[in-house]
Design a protein around this motif. Structure first.
Motif, PDB file in Angstrom:
ATOM      1  N   PRO A 131       0.803  -1.231   0.000  1.00 30.29           N
ATOM      2  CA  PRO A 131       0.000   0.000   0.000  1.00 30.29           C
ATOM      3  C   PRO A 131       0.834   1.279   0.000  1.00 30.29           C
ATOM      4  CG  PRO A 131       0.019  -0.981   2.181  1.00 30.29           C
ATOM      5  CD  PRO A 131       0.733  -1.940   1.278  1.00 30.29           C
ATOM      6  N   TYR A 132       2.113   1.189   0.338  1.00 32.68           N
ATOM      7  CA  TYR A 132       2.939   2.389   0.431  1.00 32.68           C
ATOM      8  C   TYR A 132       4.041   2.368  -0.625  1.00 32.68           C
ATOM      9  CZ  TYR A 132       0.600   2.966   4.910  1.00 32.68           C
ATOM     10  OH  TYR A 132      -0.357   3.124   5.889  1.00 32.68           O
ATOM     11  N   ARG A 133       4.082   3.411  -1.438  1.00 28.57           N
ATOM     12  CA  ARG A 133       5.013   3.478  -2.563  1.00 28.57           C
ATOM     13  C   ARG A 133       6.468   3.580  -2.102  1.00 28.57           C
ATOM     14  NH1 ARG A 133       2.922   8.031  -6.608  1.00 28.57           N
ATOM     15  NH2 ARG A 133       4.745   7.241  -7.755  1.00 28.57           N
ATOM     16  N   GLN A 134       6.687   4.056  -0.870  1.00 28.52           N
ATOM     17  CA  GLN A 134       8.066   4.195  -0.382  1.00 28.52           C
ATOM     18  C   GLN A 134       8.788   2.858  -0.310  1.00 28.52           C
ATOM     19  OE1 GLN A 134       5.169   5.307   1.028  1.00 28.52           O
ATOM     20  NE2 GLN A 134       5.651   6.770   2.678  1.00 28.52           N
ATOM     21  N   ALA A 135       8.007   1.753  -0.262  1.00 23.03           N
ATOM     22  CA  ALA A 135       8.633   0.437  -0.158  1.00 23.03           C
ATOM     23  C   ALA A 135       9.527   0.138  -1.364  1.00 23.03           C
ATOM     24  CB  ALA A 135       7.551  -0.642  -0.027  1.00 23.03           C
ATOM     25  N   SER A 136       9.133   0.650  -2.537  1.00 22.00           N
ATOM     26  CA  SER A 136       9.896   0.360  -3.752  1.00 22.00           C
ATOM     27  C   SER A 136      11.184   1.169  -3.845  1.00 22.00           C
ATOM     28  CB  SER A 136       9.035   0.628  -4.990  1.00 22.00           C
ATOM     29  OG  SER A 136       8.627   1.987  -5.029  1.00 22.00           O
ATOM     30  N   ALA A 137      11.376   2.144  -2.937  1.00 23.28           N
ATOM     31  CA  ALA A 137      12.588   2.978  -2.971  1.00 23.28           C
ATOM     32  C   ALA A 137      13.806   2.243  -2.414  1.00 23.28           C
ATOM     33  CB  ALA A 137      12.362   4.271  -2.188  1.00 23.28           C
ATOM     34  N   TRP A 138      13.581   1.194  -1.630  1.00 18.17           N
ATOM     35  CA  TRP A 138      14.681   0.455  -1.015  1.00 18.17           C
ATOM     36  C   TRP A 138      15.108  -0.706  -1.911  1.00 18.17           C
ATOM     37  CZ3 TRP A 138      17.177   1.840   3.452  1.00 18.17           C
ATOM     38  CH2 TRP A 138      16.585   2.860   4.204  1.00 18.17           C
ATOM     39  N   LYS A 139      16.430  -0.794  -2.162  1.00 21.51           N
ATOM     40  CA  LYS A 139      16.980  -1.812  -3.048  1.00 21.51           C
ATOM     41  C   LYS A 139      18.032  -2.654  -2.319  1.00 21.51           C
ATOM     42  CE  LYS A 139      14.687   0.082  -6.483  1.00 21.51           C
ATOM     43  NZ  LYS A 139      13.474  -0.580  -7.033  1.00 21.51           N
ATOM     44  N   PRO A 140      18.186  -3.926  -2.719  1.00 23.04           N
ATOM     45  CA  PRO A 140      19.223  -4.769  -2.119  1.00 23.04           C
ATOM     46  C   PRO A 140      20.623  -4.252  -2.447  1.00 23.04           C
ATOM     47  CG  PRO A 140      17.631  -6.081  -3.361  1.00 23.04           C
ATOM     48  CD  PRO A 140      17.380  -4.655  -3.709  1.00 23.04           C
ATOM     49  N   CYS A 141      21.493  -4.206  -1.447  1.00 20.56           N
ATOM     50  CA  CYS A 141      22.880  -3.826  -1.743  1.00 20.56           C
ATOM     51  C   CYS A 141      23.854  -4.277  -0.658  1.00 20.56           C
ATOM     52  CB  CYS A 141      23.004  -2.325  -1.976  1.00 20.56           C
ATOM     53  SG  CYS A 141      22.610  -1.304  -0.536  1.00 20.56           S
ATOM     54  N   ALA A 142      23.516  -5.329   0.080  1.00 19.89           N
ATOM     55  CA  ALA A 142      24.424  -5.817   1.125  1.00 19.89           C
ATOM     56  C   ALA A 142      25.715  -6.371   0.538  1.00 19.89           C
ATOM     57  CB  ALA A 142      23.728  -6.895   1.959  1.00 19.89           C
ATOM     58  N   ASP A 143      25.693  -6.754  -0.741  1.00 19.62           N
ATOM     59  CA  ASP A 143      26.884  -7.348  -1.354  1.00 19.62           C
ATOM     60  C   ASP A 143      27.783  -6.310  -2.017  1.00 19.62           C
ATOM     61  OD1 ASP A 143      24.991  -6.773  -3.266  1.00 19.62           O
ATOM     62  OD2 ASP A 143      25.476  -8.486  -4.536  1.00 19.62           O
TER      63      ASP A 143
END
Length: 538
Positions: A131-143
């Motif tokens: 329901p919240y568009r801000q969720a798509s702003a976070w991307k994987p980058c631990a590697d």
């Protein structure tokens, strides 16, 4: 169509034929009265032949029945063996089938009517989206490669072994924590082992996981467990405080490692806290969990097949027992769960002897009880999921079996499991290993269109929700019922209207889906949205 409709029944055919012959004979009875003796002499051989034929058919029928009975008996015996239950133990089984148990009958009736009314209406697409568009702003980058001032010591300080306890998901957390501890102490981590139990029966790390060493090889070392463990100094959970800090390892474990050369952590459940922890170690945990630690190809292949079958269509017992809650089953339920605790959770029983007990009613009011299948169905109905929705049930057998699931399937009959979606041959390679079967549930839940928790405190829920956050890109909604708020809503079962129930459930779930950055002390496996694990687009 029933089984009998597909198989020829010699007894039915024979009786049907005799009935017809009898009717024909009665119709002509008067014609033959005067010539009865002559007729008998003339047809005595035919009569004898007929009785002989009837005897043959009766014998043949008995033989067929015996064969079918034997086959059914053998099939039944095979099922009992494969389930791991002896016949005499079934009466004492906690999964014993009972009459249906309902705690919220009035709400179930309202839910059934509401689902029927909405059957032909357009389903809201919001059910299948974040329901919240801000969720798509976070991307994987631990590697990602990050320069750090934290250098390594010139000399390796020794070897660390762990024998992780608990189930598949607890073991995964222990492995990634051990990776961080090995880096902290500048030690070589030996391939972990898993403690054998009557539930989790595969102690071999390499039969479940493989580690892509190149992803983390600059941070820690790893060798096979053929290193001589006889010289290891054992460190149990009693020797380390829960959620221990790095300073605890530096003060208490490092001297033992330097003196002995190898230490062996036995259990290692939740023995490394989340804060305060250097950024390098937090990132290493994420790198291990989300990138380096993979299921072996055998599990991935079967898991991929399971996911394809799920796409085609569109509470484990130990959590129930450990929670100390009650689930509407009365005195028999209390005795069953207490007996199970005494066998499987002896440390819990000892701890309870020296502490004041909270009543089951208060535990439920405080939101400390796993959702029952009935409550889970009511939440899904309150959110507006249609009756035809296919629902994958993860985990082992449900406590109470069919008696508990009847309420759920009355609203959502399309319930599937790995056992119903995969053939026995497809499951055969993993059949005797509960950890490998649990890995299939993990894969199914992590890749589902929507994941609904029934116990937010379980490691499965924690790790799966973390994976969906990390890789979902804002398109993998997770339903997290606030059990305390839900308990308050359900306490009004006798008076609340369905529209009010729907509104309150939707608000509860929507609040749980808000985009939150990991707070201090929160699990980075469950909430990976932080600079040490993910990157936020500007």
């Amino acid at each position: 169509m029933s089984w009998g409709d597909n198989h020829w029944n010699p007894k039915a055919v024979l009786l049907h034929g005799l009935k017809n012959d009898s009717a024909k004979y009665s119709a002509f009875k008067g014609v033959y009265v005067g010539k009865r003796h002559l007729w008998l002499r003339k047809y005595v051989r035919s009569i004898a032949f007929m009785f002989g034929l009837m005897g043959f058919f009766l014998l043949f029928d008995s033989l067929l029945v015996s064969i079918f009975d034997l086959r059914n008996l053998q099939h039944h015996s095979t099922q009992i063996k494969s389930s791991g239950l002896k016949e005499e133990d079934r009466g004492a089984s906690i999964y014993e089938e009972k009459s249906s148990v309902q705690m919220h009958g009035r709400l179930l009736n309202l839910a059934s009517s509401a689902i029927a009314e909405k059957e032909f209406k357009q389903e809201s697409s919001m059910l299948w989206e974040e329901p919240y568009r801000q969720a798509s702003a976070w991307k994987p980058c631990a590697d990602r490669k990050v320069l750090t001032n934290l250098g390594k010591f010139d000399k390796n300080n020794g070897y660390i072994l762990i024998s992780a306890n608990g189930g598949l998901n607890q073991q995964r957390v222990a492995i990634c924590n051990a990776v961080a501890v090995a880096s902290l102490l500048n030690a070589t981590l030996v391939l972990p082992r898993f403690l054998y139990s009557n539930v989790w029966n595969d102690p071999r790390f390499e039969s479940i996981y493989e580690i892509i060493v190149k992803i983390v090889c600059s941070d820690w070392l790893l060798v096979h467990h053929q290193y001589c463990v006889a010289v290891a100094l054992w460190i149990t959970d009693a020797d380390l405080v829960k959620e221990a800090k790095p300073i605890d390892y530096i003060r208490h474990i490092l001297p033992l490692l330097l003196r002995n050369g190898v230490v062996h952590f036995l259990g290692f459940g939740n023995r490394l806290g989340f804060d305060p922890l250097p950024s390098k170690l937090q990132r290493l945990r994420c790198k291990c969990n989300f990138h380096a630690l993979k299921f072996v190809p055998k599990i991935q292949q079967v898991g991929s097949l399971l996911v394809r079958r799920i796409r085609k269509y569109g509470a484990a017992r130990n959590m129930v027992a450990y929670s100390l809650c009650e689930f509407g089953g009365g005195e028999n339920e209390r005795k069953e769960l207490q007996a199970y605790r005494e066998i499987h959770f002896p440390l819990l029983i000892e701890r309870l002897k020296n502490s004041s007990l909270i009543s089951p009613a208060k535990l439920r009011k405080l939101g400390r009880c796993p959702l029952t299948p009935e409550e889970a169905a009511l939440v899904l109905a309150g959110l507006g999921f249609k009756r035809g929705t296919y629902i994958y049930l993860a985990g082992f057998q449900i406590y109470g079996g069919k008696s508990r699931m009847d309420s759920f399937t009355s609203l959502y009959p399309n319930l599937v499991t790995k056992e119903t979606l995969l053939t026995p041959d497809e499951l055969a390679p993993l059949r005797n290993f509960s950890s490998q079967l649990a890995a299939l549930d993990f894969i199914a839940c992590a890749t589902a269109d929507v994941f609904a928790m029934t116990d937010s405190g379980s490691q499965l829920s924690s790790l799966v929700s973390g994976f969906r956050t990390y890789y979902g890109g804002g398109h993998a909604p997770t339903l997290r019922p606030n059990k305390k708020r839900l308990a308050a809503i359900l306490s009004e079962n006798s008076t609340i209207g369905w529209n009010s129930f729907e509104d309150r459930v939707k608000k509860m779930i929507e609040e749980g889906q808000r985009v939150r950055v990991r707070g201090f002390g929160r699990s980075i496996y469950r909430v990976p949205r932080c600079d040490d694990c993910m990157c936020k687009a500007q």
